[in-house]
Design an enzyme around this catalytic site. Sequence first.
Site, PDB file in Angstrom:
ATOM      1  N   HIS A  69       0.838  -1.205   0.000  1.00 40.41           N
ATOM      2  CA  HIS A  69       0.000   0.000   0.000  1.00 40.41           C
ATOM      3  C   HIS A  69       0.868   1.248   0.000  1.00 40.41           C
ATOM      4  O   HIS A  69       1.920   1.303   0.637  1.00 40.41           O
ATOM      5  CB  HIS A  69      -0.959   0.000   1.206  1.00 40.41           C
ATOM      6  CG  HIS A  69      -0.295  -0.043   2.550  1.00 40.41           C
ATOM      7  ND1 HIS A  69       0.045   1.095   3.254  1.00 40.41           N
ATOM      8  CD2 HIS A  69       0.077  -1.077   3.339  1.00 40.41           C
ATOM      9  CE1 HIS A  69       0.585   0.758   4.411  1.00 40.41           C
ATOM     10  NE2 HIS A  69       0.622  -0.555   4.482  1.00 40.41           N
ATOM     11  N   ASP A  71      -0.578   4.265   0.827  1.00 41.72           N
ATOM     12  CA  ASP A  71      -1.111   5.212   1.808  1.00 41.72           C
ATOM     13  C   ASP A  71      -0.410   5.039   3.149  1.00 41.72           C
ATOM     14  O   ASP A  71       0.105   3.960   3.479  1.00 41.72           O
ATOM     15  CB  ASP A  71      -2.623   5.059   1.966  1.00 41.72           C
ATOM     16  CG  ASP A  71      -3.058   3.667   2.426  1.00 41.72           C
ATOM     17  OD1 ASP A  71      -2.451   2.665   1.964  1.00 41.72           O
ATOM     18  OD2 ASP A  71      -3.991   3.563   3.234  1.00 41.72           O
ATOM     19  N   ASP A 102       6.422   1.576   7.061  1.00 45.87           N
ATOM     20  CA  ASP A 102       5.066   1.073   6.794  1.00 45.87           C
ATOM     21  C   ASP A 102       4.405   1.901   5.710  1.00 45.87           C
ATOM     22  O   ASP A 102       3.660   2.810   5.996  1.00 45.87           O
ATOM     23  CB  ASP A 102       4.253   1.124   8.091  1.00 45.87           C
ATOM     24  CG  ASP A 102       2.912   0.421   7.987  1.00 45.87           C
ATOM     25  OD1 ASP A 102       2.690  -0.313   7.007  1.00 45.87           O
ATOM     26  OD2 ASP A 102       2.080   0.621   8.881  1.00 45.87           O
ATOM     27  N   GLU A 136      -5.127   0.692   2.623  1.00 49.89           N
ATOM     28  CA  GLU A 136      -4.820  -0.300   3.666  1.00 49.89           C
ATOM     29  C   GLU A 136      -4.918   0.312   5.054  1.00 49.89           C
ATOM     30  O   GLU A 136      -5.350  -0.347   5.999  1.00 49.89           O
ATOM     31  CB  GLU A 136      -3.422  -0.876   3.435  1.00 49.89           C
ATOM     32  CG  GLU A 136      -3.166  -2.193   4.173  1.00 49.89           C
ATOM     33  CD  GLU A 136      -2.740  -2.018   5.626  1.00 49.89           C
ATOM     34  OE1 GLU A 136      -2.836  -2.997   6.393  1.00 49.89           O
ATOM     35  OE2 GLU A 136      -2.297  -0.924   5.999  1.00 49.89           O
ATOM     36  N   GLU A 137      -4.512   1.576   5.186  1.00 48.27           N
ATOM     37  CA  GLU A 137      -4.542   2.232   6.491  1.00 48.27           C
ATOM     38  C   GLU A 137      -5.905   2.838   6.804  1.00 48.27           C
ATOM     39  O   GLU A 137      -6.122   3.351   7.897  1.00 48.27           O
ATOM     40  CB  GLU A 137      -3.475   3.335   6.553  1.00 48.27           C
ATOM     41  CG  GLU A 137      -2.039   2.860   6.348  1.00 48.27           C
ATOM     42  CD  GLU A 137      -1.509   2.024   7.496  1.00 48.27           C
ATOM     43  OE1 GLU A 137      -2.290   1.665   8.409  1.00 48.27           O
ATOM     44  OE2 GLU A 137      -0.304   1.723   7.499  1.00 48.27           O
ATOM     45  N   GLU A 165       4.377  -5.853   4.537  1.00 42.03           N
ATOM     46  CA  GLU A 165       4.159  -5.277   5.867  1.00 42.03           C
ATOM     47  C   GLU A 165       5.413  -5.454   6.732  1.00 42.03           C
ATOM     48  O   GLU A 165       6.131  -6.454   6.604  1.00 42.03           O
ATOM     49  CB  GLU A 165       2.971  -5.942   6.553  1.00 42.03           C
ATOM     50  CG  GLU A 165       1.626  -5.593   5.954  1.00 42.03           C
ATOM     51  CD  GLU A 165       1.253  -4.132   6.139  1.00 42.03           C
ATOM     52  OE1 GLU A 165       1.816  -3.459   7.037  1.00 42.03           O
ATOM     53  OE2 GLU A 165       0.396  -3.648   5.377  1.00 42.03           O
ATOM     54  N   HIS A 351       3.654   3.853  12.669  1.00 41.22           N
ATOM     55  CA  HIS A 351       2.543   4.694  13.146  1.00 41.22           C
ATOM     56  C   HIS A 351       2.970   5.676  14.233  1.00 41.22           C
ATOM     57  O   HIS A 351       2.122   6.411  14.755  1.00 41.22           O
ATOM     58  CB  HIS A 351       1.358   3.842  13.646  1.00 41.22           C
ATOM     59  CG  HIS A 351       0.674   3.061  12.572  1.00 41.22           C
ATOM     60  ND1 HIS A 351      -0.625   2.613  12.676  1.00 41.22           N
ATOM     61  CD2 HIS A 351       1.108   2.627  11.350  1.00 41.22           C
ATOM     62  CE1 HIS A 351      -0.966   1.953  11.575  1.00 41.22           C
ATOM     63  NE2 HIS A 351       0.086   1.948  10.762  1.00 41.22           N
TER      64      HIS A 351
END
Length: 379
Positions: A69, A71, A102, A136-137, A165, A351
């Site tokens: 992903h 995003d 990520d 995805e997020e 991931e 994150h």
Amino acid sequence: MAHKSETFELTCDLISRQSVTPEDAGCQAMMAERLKALDFNIEGMPFEEVTNFWARRGTEGPVLCFAGHTDVVPTGPVEKWSSPPFEPTLKDGMLYGRGAADMKGSIAAFMTALDRFIKAHPDHRGSIALLITSDEEGPYINGTTRVIDTLEARNEKITWAIVGEPSSTALVGDVIKNGRRGSLGATMRVKGVQGHVAYPHLVRNPIHELAPALAELAATEWDQGNDFFPPTSFQVSNINAGTGATNVVPGEVEVLFNFRFSTEVTDTELRSRVEAILDKHNVEYEIKWNLSGQPFLTAEGDLVDAARVAIREVTGRETELSTSGGTSDGRFIAPTGAQVVELGPVNATIHKIDECVKAEDLDTLSTIYEQMLIKLLAN
């Protein structure tokens, strides 16, 4: 910046694009141009506000797919970052920026591994594919799951999927995810009768009525897990009730809870058992269930073997197979019959403020992906 490699430079390019979910900020268009030069057929698959693409080189099986992903999650307070989150910054060997781990580092490693492999093996067997999303997020409604639905409708199958991931714990490649637990969430409203706390005979306190049932739910053993999965976990994430006044019994309480469940129990069984416990305690409730993913497992096979050997050859270490952690888009790919592993950089800062990745790990990861390509598709 002192560190220079193609994978590093590409990661920096991706980080500099402010692709906060569901935005893509041009990441996929840049990838598509590079893939076209490698003779990939590019198929854009946008759904509503979400940008996705499916790229494939070759028409025969087996199909090795790199899934990821573009995003990223929001930055949080920008002033708390030691450097601007969308300005890639190298410091003491660490590359800082939102998405570094990520998973823009993994995407860059996909791309450079593919470039080297295809130039060395232009007539590789089978097909190479990429499934890339910008959802995805976020709600994960219009991303990978919609692309998979499209592929399934035309019977286009993935044999092996490498999801980028961040799976590693301390050193790149020390852990790969060969499965994930299922996730079953619920929003429950328990009804009572609102009134003055001084007149308990005129009220029905929904908190009091819920408490014994909630205690039993928290104490219940749902299963014992198995060789690949820990026991199923029940967790309450939020309880909300009250009018704001201390002398009022609320008329309703809202409870949010979640199961992370193993292959030893089904979501249908969990729902039934929860409702049986609530009914036993005479709780008046309404419940809305949300199944966001079934458990999946790739216990063994060509893909796991290729990952283990590649990691050993590149890093000298033995990898650990794990099903821990949250969900990933692998949960949408595995039900099609594909073997799925998640393999990416160290996940310690994902994150977080000052998300970062060790710069040299990007090259290591790219080499691991290249070796897996060689083992699975080289003639």
